[in-house]
Design an enzyme around this catalytic site. Structure first.
Site, PDB file in Angstrom:
ATOM      1  CG  HIS A  80      -1.726   1.241   1.369  1.00 42.99           C
ATOM      2  ND1 HIS A  80      -2.716   1.622   0.480  1.00 42.99           N
ATOM      3  CD2 HIS A  80      -1.665   2.216   2.314  1.00 42.99           C
ATOM      4  CE1 HIS A  80      -3.233   2.773   0.872  1.00 42.99           C
ATOM      5  NE2 HIS A  80      -2.608   3.158   1.976  1.00 42.99           N
TER       6      HIS A  80
ATOM      7  CD  GLN B 243       7.448   0.967  -1.885  1.00 39.96           C
ATOM      8  OE1 GLN B 243       7.954   1.455  -2.892  1.00 39.96           O
ATOM      9  NE2 GLN B 243       7.839   1.299  -0.666  1.00 39.96           N
TER      10      GLN B 243
ATOM     11  CG  HIS C  85      -0.393   6.514  -0.433  1.00 39.77           C
ATOM     12  ND1 HIS C  85      -1.746   6.609  -0.665  1.00 39.77           N
ATOM     13  CD2 HIS C  85      -0.067   7.577   0.339  1.00 39.77           C
ATOM     14  CE1 HIS C  85      -2.212   7.674  -0.059  1.00 39.77           C
ATOM     15  NE2 HIS C  85      -1.211   8.286   0.551  1.00 39.77           N
TER      16      HIS C  85
END
Length: 108
Positions: A79, A81, A83
């Site tokens: 998540h 990465q 984001h």
């Protein structure tokens, strides 16, 4: 156990700085839509600073893994990465949109 907590803090740092960058980039776009280009550029600079902080943390995690301290691949890490990559992509797109808006702005 201590390493895991440290890694989780790094992951949350990536998410936090990435989210801050996205918010600032969209604020910059809003300012550009109102032809407030000086403010838009200031916000884009702040967004870049946030992305640099996130990227610095990401690099720290990568270097640790390369030096023999493998990181646990968790959904939270994925998540973070995702984001960060989304924030980088959106900022680049918004920077381009601001350049277009500048070209379309009424000339004084």
């Amino acid at each position: 156990m201590e390493e895991i907590k440290s890694q989780e803090m790094d992951i949350f740092e990536i998410i936090s700085h990435g989210g801050n960058a996205r918010g600032l980039a969209f604020e910059a776009l809003t300012e550009a839509e109102q032809f407030n280009f000086e403010k838009a550029e200031e916000l884009i600079k702040q967004a870049s600073d946030e992305l640099n902080l996130a990227h610095k943390t990401q690099t720290k995690l990568i270097q640790a893994e390369l030096n023999g301290a493998p990181s646990e691949k968790t959904l939270l890490m994925i998540h973070a990465q995702d984001h960060l990559m989304t924030a980088i992509s959106e900022q680049k797109l918004i920077e381009h949109m601001i350049r277009i808006i500048k070209k379309l702005a009424p000339k004084d």
